[in-house]
Scaffold this active site. Structure first.
Site, PDB file in Angstrom:
ATOM      1  N   GLY A  77      46.164  32.916  26.355  1.00  0.00           N
ATOM      2  CA  GLY A  77      45.203  33.381  27.290  1.00  0.00           C
ATOM      3  C   GLY A  77      46.763  35.009  27.725  1.00  0.00           C
ATOM      4  CB  VAL A 133      47.908  31.922  33.009  1.00  0.00           C
ATOM      5  CG1 VAL A 133      48.525  30.728  33.550  1.00  0.00           C
ATOM      6  CG2 VAL A 133      46.571  32.281  33.437  1.00  0.00           C
ATOM      7  NE  ARG A 165      38.884  30.398  21.062  1.00  0.00           N
ATOM      8  CZ  ARG A 165      37.897  29.567  21.653  1.00  0.00           C
ATOM      9  NH1 ARG A 165      36.859  28.645  20.946  1.00  0.00           N
ATOM     10  NH2 ARG A 165      39.006  29.025  22.745  1.00  0.00           N
ATOM     11  CB  SER A 166      45.274  30.687  18.866  1.00  0.00           C
ATOM     12  OG  SER A 166      44.075  31.755  19.432  1.00  0.00           O
ATOM     13  CB  CYS A 178      45.080  33.070  40.296  1.00  0.00           C
ATOM     14  SG  CYS A 178      43.378  33.120  40.543  1.00  0.00           S
ATOM     15  CB  SER A 184      43.785  40.086  35.012  1.00  0.00           C
ATOM     16  OG  SER A 184      43.724  39.210  36.289  1.00  0.00           O
ATOM     17  N   GLY A 185      41.917  37.889  36.906  1.00  0.00           N
ATOM     18  CA  GLY A 185      41.439  36.229  37.316  1.00  0.00           C
ATOM     19  C   GLY A 185      40.176  35.220  36.605  1.00  0.00           C
ATOM     20  CG  HIS A 242      43.237  38.237  42.992  1.00  0.00           C
ATOM     21  ND1 HIS A 242      43.028  38.203  41.777  1.00  0.00           N
ATOM     22  CD2 HIS A 242      43.053  36.238  42.667  1.00  0.00           C
ATOM     23  CE1 HIS A 242      42.335  37.839  40.781  1.00  0.00           C
ATOM     24  NE2 HIS A 242      42.421  36.582  41.317  1.00  0.00           N
ATOM     25  CG  ASN A 260      45.416  38.012  38.805  1.00  0.00           C
ATOM     26  OD1 ASN A 260      45.500  39.337  39.005  1.00  0.00           O
ATOM     27  ND2 ASN A 260      44.167  37.550  38.016  1.00  0.00           N
TER      28      ASN A 260
HETATM   29  N1  NAP Z   1      43.575  34.358  35.577  1.00  0.00           N
HETATM   30  C1  NAP Z   1      44.497  33.683  36.668  1.00  0.00           C
HETATM   31  O1  NAP Z   1      44.602  34.764  37.299  1.00  0.00           O
HETATM   32  C2  NAP Z   1      44.218  32.650  36.660  1.00  0.00           C
HETATM   33  C3  NAP Z   1      45.193  32.114  38.075  1.00  0.00           C
HETATM   34  C4  NAP Z   1      45.211  31.074  38.238  1.00  0.00           C
HETATM   35  C5  NAP Z   1      44.578  29.700  37.044  1.00  0.00           C
HETATM   36  N2  NAP Z   1      43.647  30.399  36.182  1.00  0.00           N
HETATM   37  C6  NAP Z   1      43.436  29.510  35.232  1.00  0.00           C
HETATM   38  O2  NAP Z   1      44.483  28.909  34.040  1.00  0.00           O
HETATM   39  C7  NAP Z   1      43.598  28.497  33.467  1.00  0.00           C
HETATM   40  C8  NAP Z   1      43.868  29.866  31.860  1.00  0.00           C
HETATM   41  O3  NAP Z   1      43.044  30.947  32.219  1.00  0.00           O
HETATM   42  P1  NAP Z   1      42.815  32.092  31.902  1.00  0.00           P
HETATM   43  O4  NAP Z   1      42.803  33.138  32.535  1.00  0.00           O
HETATM   44  O5  NAP Z   1      44.759  32.692  30.466  1.00  0.00           O
HETATM   45  O6  NAP Z   1      42.590  32.135  30.031  1.00  0.00           O
HETATM   46  P2  NAP Z   1      41.916  33.110  28.906  1.00  0.00           P
HETATM   47  O7  NAP Z   1      42.610  34.733  28.864  1.00  0.00           O
HETATM   48  O8  NAP Z   1      40.493  32.676  28.266  1.00  0.00           O
HETATM   49  O9  NAP Z   1      42.966  31.668  27.919  1.00  0.00           O
HETATM   50  C9  NAP Z   1      42.377  31.020  27.702  1.00  0.00           C
HETATM   51  C10 NAP Z   1      43.788  30.056  26.631  1.00  0.00           C
HETATM   52  O10 NAP Z   1      43.253  28.479  26.745  1.00  0.00           O
HETATM   53  C11 NAP Z   1      43.009  28.251  25.314  1.00  0.00           C
HETATM   54  N3  NAP Z   1      41.946  27.463  24.698  1.00  0.00           N
HETATM   55  C12 NAP Z   1      40.516  27.397  25.119  1.00  0.00           C
HETATM   56  N4  NAP Z   1      39.350  26.779  24.789  1.00  0.00           N
HETATM   57  C13 NAP Z   1      40.487  25.875  23.897  1.00  0.00           C
HETATM   58  C14 NAP Z   1      40.903  24.636  23.326  1.00  0.00           C
HETATM   59  N5  NAP Z   1      39.353  23.668  23.856  1.00  0.00           N
HETATM   60  N6  NAP Z   1      41.904  24.217  23.206  1.00  0.00           N
HETATM   61  C15 NAP Z   1      42.835  24.555  23.319  1.00  0.00           C
HETATM   62  N7  NAP Z   1      42.808  26.316  23.355  1.00  0.00           N
HETATM   63  C16 NAP Z   1      41.846  26.822  24.203  1.00  0.00           C
HETATM   64  C17 NAP Z   1      43.295  29.374  24.443  1.00  0.00           C
HETATM   65  O11 NAP Z   1      42.817  29.759  23.377  1.00  0.00           O
HETATM   66  P3  NAP Z   1      42.679  30.714  22.037  1.00  0.00           P
HETATM   67  O12 NAP Z   1      42.953  31.759  21.938  1.00  0.00           O
HETATM   68  O13 NAP Z   1      42.307  29.084  21.214  1.00  0.00           O
HETATM   69  O14 NAP Z   1      41.554  30.909  22.456  1.00  0.00           O
HETATM   70  C18 NAP Z   1      43.321  30.311  25.242  1.00  0.00           C
HETATM   71  O15 NAP Z   1      45.050  30.095  24.999  1.00  0.00           O
HETATM   72  C19 NAP Z   1      42.626  28.694  33.220  1.00  0.00           C
HETATM   73  O16 NAP Z   1      42.127  26.972  34.213  1.00  0.00           O
HETATM   74  C20 NAP Z   1      42.560  29.155  34.843  1.00  0.00           C
HETATM   75  O17 NAP Z   1      40.972  28.495  35.576  1.00  0.00           O
HETATM   76  C21 NAP Z   1      43.566  31.588  35.755  1.00  0.00           C
END
Ligand code: NAP
Length: 340
Positions: free
Chosen positions: A16, A18, A43-44, A132, A162-163, A246, A318
């Site tokens: 993902g 992050v 999926r991955s 974030c 990207s948040g 952000h 972020n």
């Molecule tokens: N983006 C930000 O700025 C940010 C900042 C702070 C906190 N966060 C938090 O960090 C976490 C990840 O966010 P992200 O932005 O990186 O999301 P993202 O880009 O949508 O990535 C999600 C990741 O989780 C995996 N995943 C989803 N469902 C799953 C399942 N059922 N079993 C195993 N793996 C699973 C996905 O794997 P696949 O490749 O298999 O789909 C992917 O690796 C979230 O909790 C989010 O709230 C994000």
């Protein structure tokens, strides 16, 4: 307890937004990873990621994947953290969770290492990484709090797509491409309204009281990290068509008056904060320049016209300080204190 050079690390959500940055930050900071276990969904599973110059196969996240693992970063979904973090702890691992699942649990430290690393001493297996948007805000507030106390905060955020992870980035890209080509933009699925060329005052989900859950997180998490359970934090969260970075426009009321000059000095002296504030040349922090950096940049520090309050503008990446870098800093602090 693992020795400082002997850490088996799992990353849940390694594919993902992050997770991918987390892998790069572990490499950059030369975190002592003996073995990396990248985990994701079906999926991955089977894909390979590159870590420290080697190809490593992604596995499905499941309880058994944590056997023999010392440290697990969760960067997937809140539901998955809820289900699997206790399984990892049961198998002897320490968890650093990026989701909101455990942040307000009284047993779980919510940590920004520059501010409250001592909270790690009481961990019971799970440590939470803040939202974030919270991280950039508290990094800008803590130096001011230390200099003059903190009474109240009013903040409007400007949050990058990207948040909302990779799907947020893809939605902005698709809408911008359609606009440029003069074609109808695809319907939004991640954000409440079209995000290209727009500003959407809606982040996360609506609550019954008219606020957004993202706004509530900022209030609750700021209070917990700063150890100020009663400080007023009034928040409006806005999503903007920026890939990464952000920002927040912040009005701060201190316990004792603090001049803009003294505030700049306190901010610049704080680890992880850099003041960029030159009205003469129009040099202020922007999301574009903070992308890829671990610093929280602060500028536009000025006294409010009608009071002794201070205005400031803060920006942070972020995906780095707001997520991956802060998580790795927590891991480093755990190792230093022999808590993992
Ligand atoms: N983006 C930000 O700025 C940010 C900042 C702070 C906190 N966060 C938090 O960090 C976490 C990840 O966010 P992200 O932005 O990186 O999301 P993202 O880009 O949508 O990535 C999600 C990741 O989780 C995996 N995943 C989803 N469902 C799953 C399942 N059922 N079993 C195993 N793996 C699973 C996905 O794997 P696949 O490749 O298999 O789909 C992917 O690796 C979230 O909790 C989010 O709230 C994000």
């Amino acid at each position: 307890m693992s020795s400082a050079k002997n850490v088996v690390v799992a990353v849940v959500g390694a594919t993902g937004a992050v997770g991918e940055v987390l892998l790069r930050v572990l490499e950059e900071r030369q975190f002592p990873v003996r073995q990396l276990v990248p985990l994701a969904s079906t999926r991955s599973a089977g894909k390979t990621i590159t870590f420290a110059g080697e190809a490593v196969e992604v596995q499905v996240a499941c309880p058994e994947a944590f056997e023999g693992v010392d440290l697990v970063f969760f960067a997937a979904t809140g539901g998955l953290s809820k289900e699997l973090a206790p399984e990892a702890v049961k198998r002897g691992a320490v968890v650093i969770d990026k989701s909101s699942t455990w942040r307000m649990d009284e047993q779980v430290p919510l940590v920004v290492p520059e501010i409250n690393a001592d909270a790690l001493e009481k961990h019971r297996g799970i440590i939470s990484n803040p939202n974030c948007t919270t991280t950039g805000l508290v990094m800008a507030l803590e130096p001011i709090r230390r200099a003059a106390g903190l009474k109240s905060v009013v903040v409007t955020t400007f949050q990058a797509v990207s948040g909302s992870g990779t799907p947020g980035i893809e939605e902005l890209d698709a809408q911008v491409k359609a606009k440029v080509a003069g074609e109808p933009a695809p319907e939004p699925t991640v954000f409440a309204s079209p995000i290209a060329y727009n500003a959407v005052p809606f982040c996360g989900a609506a609550m019954d009281d008219g606020y957004l859950d993202e706004e509530r997180k900022l209030l609750d998490e700021t209070r917990k990290i700063l150890g100020l359970p009663k400080v007023d934090v009034s928040v409006t969260c806005v999503r903007v068509p920026i890939p990464v970075g952000h920002s927040g426009a912040v009005l701060v009321e201190t316990e004792t008056p603090l001049s803009p000059e003294a505030a700049r000095e306190a901010l610049d002296a704080f680890p992880g904060v850099t003041v960029v504030d030159d009205p003469a040349t129009g040099k202020f922090p922007t999301p574009a320049e903070v992308e890829g950096s671990d610093e929280v940049l602060v500028g536009r520090v000025r006294k409010d016209y009608g009071s002794d309050k201070l205005w400031l503008w803060e920006v942070s990446d972020n995906l780095r300080k707001g997520a991956a870098t802060n998580a790795v800093q927590i891991a480093e602090a755990l190792l230093e204190r022999e808590l993992v």
